[in-house]
Design a protein around this motif. Structure first.
Motif, PDB file in Angstrom:
ATOM      1  N   HIS A  35       0.744  -1.214   0.342  1.00  0.00           N
ATOM      2  CA  HIS A  35      -0.074   0.039   0.089  1.00  0.00           C
ATOM      3  C   HIS A  35       0.831   1.159  -0.149  1.00  0.00           C
ATOM      4  O   HIS A  35       0.723   2.365  -0.864  1.00  0.00           O
ATOM      5  CB  HIS A  35      -0.873  -0.031   1.353  1.00  0.00           C
ATOM      6  CG  HIS A  35      -1.847   1.183   1.398  1.00  0.00           C
ATOM      7  ND1 HIS A  35      -2.906   1.531   0.506  1.00  0.00           N
ATOM      8  CD2 HIS A  35      -1.689   2.393   2.359  1.00  0.00           C
ATOM      9  CE1 HIS A  35      -3.297   2.643   0.664  1.00  0.00           C
ATOM     10  NE2 HIS A  35      -2.529   3.132   1.874  1.00  0.00           N
ATOM     11  N   ASN A  36       1.817   1.217   0.839  1.00  0.00           N
ATOM     12  CA  ASN A  36       2.884   2.321   0.919  1.00  0.00           C
ATOM     13  C   ASN A  36       3.471   2.889  -0.575  1.00  0.00           C
ATOM     14  O   ASN A  36       3.472   3.999  -0.869  1.00  0.00           O
ATOM     15  CB  ASN A  36       3.671   2.142   1.977  1.00  0.00           C
ATOM     16  CG  ASN A  36       3.211   2.313   3.377  1.00  0.00           C
ATOM     17  OD1 ASN A  36       1.977   2.719   3.529  1.00  0.00           O
ATOM     18  ND2 ASN A  36       3.976   1.462   4.444  1.00  0.00           N
ATOM     19  N   ARG A  67       1.127   3.945  -2.813  1.00  0.00           N
ATOM     20  CA  ARG A  67       0.680   5.595  -2.490  1.00  0.00           C
ATOM     21  C   ARG A  67       2.046   6.541  -2.651  1.00  0.00           C
ATOM     22  O   ARG A  67       1.865   7.611  -3.425  1.00  0.00           O
ATOM     23  CB  ARG A  67       0.580   5.761  -1.112  1.00  0.00           C
ATOM     24  CG  ARG A  67       0.196   7.069  -0.570  1.00  0.00           C
ATOM     25  CD  ARG A  67      -0.427   7.223   0.948  1.00  0.00           C
ATOM     26  NE  ARG A  67       0.583   6.411   1.767  1.00  0.00           N
ATOM     27  CZ  ARG A  67       1.799   7.130   2.190  1.00  0.00           C
ATOM     28  NH1 ARG A  67       1.990   8.371   1.921  1.00  0.00           N
ATOM     29  NH2 ARG A  67       2.409   6.360   2.857  1.00  0.00           N
TER      30      ARG A  67
END
Length: 583
Positions: free
Chosen positions: A462-463, A466
């Motif tokens: 997810h990081n 993003r």
């Protein structure tokens, strides 16, 4: 009777004897005889039709024809006599006449043999040049000698001719003649022959032998030493022949030398062929240049002769390239390359890039507005056009310094959650830079010329989705960095599913249309208006094919089933359709 009859040796002689008798009387006998130094010798007699042979020397060789002519077969030299024909006619007495029988023969072609072993011009005794033999002549022939077509005459202390005459058992003659004469150097090309002169049927004839050459030995008068190939074309690395030629025969013994410092001579005879006079020099160098000497020794008169030749080995050495400014340059700068070399011949200079393409001619090359991409290796090619194949090259690197420049990066990159992907970052710089990533992963670097590429293998979380990833390239002159954007593949994927679904529907409709067309062609489906029936009725026969097409989505069908003019039909008209497929 004919006064003379001539016949070839070994042939048959025919001697006529014509006569007449008074009162047409007949002869009683014909007597043939020949004359020798003792008188008349009887050959044979003819009485009636019977031949009586009287001479044993002619047994089996005599015959008399109906015309009273005498034939003597296989005539020999001894048959050359006076032949007498005597005719007896009883009371009329006798009559006679005579014929001279001559035998001739062509002698065999003369055979000439040249002196073997050769003749020296320094010979003290008059040497034998050649011998000539003529065989099987009825009379001894005369033999003459000729040199280069001109007849030779006996001359005291210069030319001598010896002749021998032999009479064989066949009474034929064999004549041998030998020629003795002094020779000179010019006689090495002289041609000798003998000629046989004889008489044949009253005429003088001649027959020549083959022409022969004799080997003449003479001392050397001139020596010449030459370089092969041409001295002007010799270059380093060539194989060179030094050929020594002498005009003596036989060839003298050859020796070879090379002059060193202080007029000392180095003996090179062990490297040469002393019989043919050839010195082979392989892979010559600049140091092979110098003065060479060929020396000859004639073993006949022990006279020594020599000749010298200068060997110049062309070369190119000291090829160097100078760069100004000599310090490393940066992008946008200019640099001048200068090329120099040493050689005894005129030189041409040519510049080529790393791919071998010619970029300039002359001693200097100016490079302007340098960049990482244009910086490369350059070579200066030095050639000597006067000496084919003589060339050398010098390579030089032109480094362009500067901070890194990222030239390729994998951004934007579409990924999925938890997917393993490769992030790529490629840059160019000098000095060689290092590549760092702001995230953890497995990195692999590849270097080609001044390019460096880094591949980072990571798992998408997810990081990372993003924030993305950052590639940083650093060397001593600076740092460059670029951001890699990662995009989720969900949105592009949903659009793709819709497109795939539409394509599948189109394919299904195409297949259905093909089936209906096939059945119609087979006569299973009549398409006339009168053939329409409700295939859902119970009384429909089992052999009828009923197809029901329904639509659950009226609005979608309204859009797909448009008329040919593009107008939409009412949705109520498309809710339910029946097609009666009859035989």
């Amino acid at each position: 009777m004919p006064p003379v009859v001539e016949v070839a040796f070994g042939d048959t002689a025919r001697i006529e004897c014509n006569f007449s008798i008074p009162g047409n009387g007949s002869y009683t006998s014909i007597n043939w005889s020949y004359m020798d130094r003792h008188g008349r010798v009887k050959l044979c007699s003819v009485v009636g039709d019977e031949l009586l042979e009287e001479s044993a020397d002619y047994k089996g060789r005599l015959s008399v024809g109906k015309d009273h002519a005498l034939s003597i077969g296989r005539v020999t030299v001894q048959d050359a006599r006076t032949i007498v024909c005597q005719v007896g006619a009883g009371s009329h007495g006798t009559g006679e006449n005579r014929t001279e029988l001559r035998v001739y023969k062509i002698p065999e072609a003369p055979e000439i043999t040249a002196s073997r072993g050769g003749i020296s011009v320094l010979s003290r005794d008059i040497p034998q040049i050649a011998s000539c033999v003529s065989r099987n002549s009825i009379l001894p022939p005369n033999i003459t000698w000729h040199k280069n077509g001109e007849q030779l005459q006996a001359e005291e202390n210069k030319v001598k001719i010896q002749e021998t005459v032999t009479r064989e058992s066949s009474w034929l003659y064999t004549v041998s003649s030998s020629l003795f004469a002094y020779v000179t150097r010019e006689d090495r090309d002289s041609r000798y022959h003998c000629t046989v002169h004889y008489w044949l049927r009253g005429q003088r004839r001649a027959m020549e032998s083959a022409r022969v050459n004799v080997t003449v030995f003479y001392p050397t008068q001139h020596v010449a030493l030459q370089v092969l190939p041409s001295p002007a074309l010799v270059k380093e690395g060539d194989d060179v022949k030094l050929v020594c030629e002498a005009d003596g025969n036989p060839a003298p013994v050859f020796s070879f030398y090379k002059r060193e410092l202080e007029d000392n001579w180095q003996d090179l005879t062990s490297l040469a062929d002393t019989t043919s006079g050839v010195l082979n020099l392989q892979d010559v160098k600049k140091s092979s240049s110098g003065l060479y000497r060929c020396q000859t020794l004639d073993l006949d008169d022990m006279k020594q002769m020599e000749d010298d030749v200068e060997l110049v080995v062309n070369y190119i050495e000291g090829v160097s390239v100078k760069m100004e400014p000599s310090s490393p340059v940066g992008e946008g700068d200019s640099v001048r390359l200068s090329c120099n070399a040493d050689s005894p011949v005129a030189l041409d200079f040519q510049w080529r890039d790393a791919k071998g393409r010619k970029v300039a001619e002359g001693k200097q090359l100016l490079l302007s507005n340098l960049t990482f991409e244009t910086s490369s290796n350059f070579s200066c090619k030095v050639t000597a056009h006067s000496v084919p194949g003589l060339e050398k090259s010098k390579q030089v690197a032109v480094p362009v310094e500067g901070k890194p420049r990222i030239v390729s990066i994998s951004s934007p990159l579409y990924v999925r959650q938890d997917e393993v992907v490769n992030l790529t970052c490629k840059a160019i710089a000098f000095p060689r830079p290092s590549v760092q990533w702001n995230i953890n992963g497995t990195a692999h670097e590849y270097v080609e010329n001044q390019h460096i590429a880094s591949n980072l293998t990571v798992r998408v979380d997810h990081n990372l989705l993003r924030a993305g990833a950052l590639c940083r390239v650093t060397n001593a002159l600076g740092t460059s960095e670029k951001h890699i954007q990662l995009l989720d593949r969900k949105m592009p994927e949903s659009k793709g599913v819709i497109i795939v679904a539409i394509i599948v529907c189109i394919l299904l409709v195409a297949v259905l249309g093909s089936v209906i067309y096939f059945l119609h062609k087979k006569g299973k489906i009549p398409c006339g208006r009168a053939g329409k029936q409700d295939i859902t009725k119970p009384e429909a026969r089992k052999d009828k094919i009923v197809v029901e097409v329904k639509s659950d989505k009226v609005s979608e069908e309204a859009g797909l089933l448009q008329g040919a003019n593009g107008e939409k039909r009412p949705a109520a008209d498309q809710s339910e359709k029946y097609i009666d497929l009859r035989n």
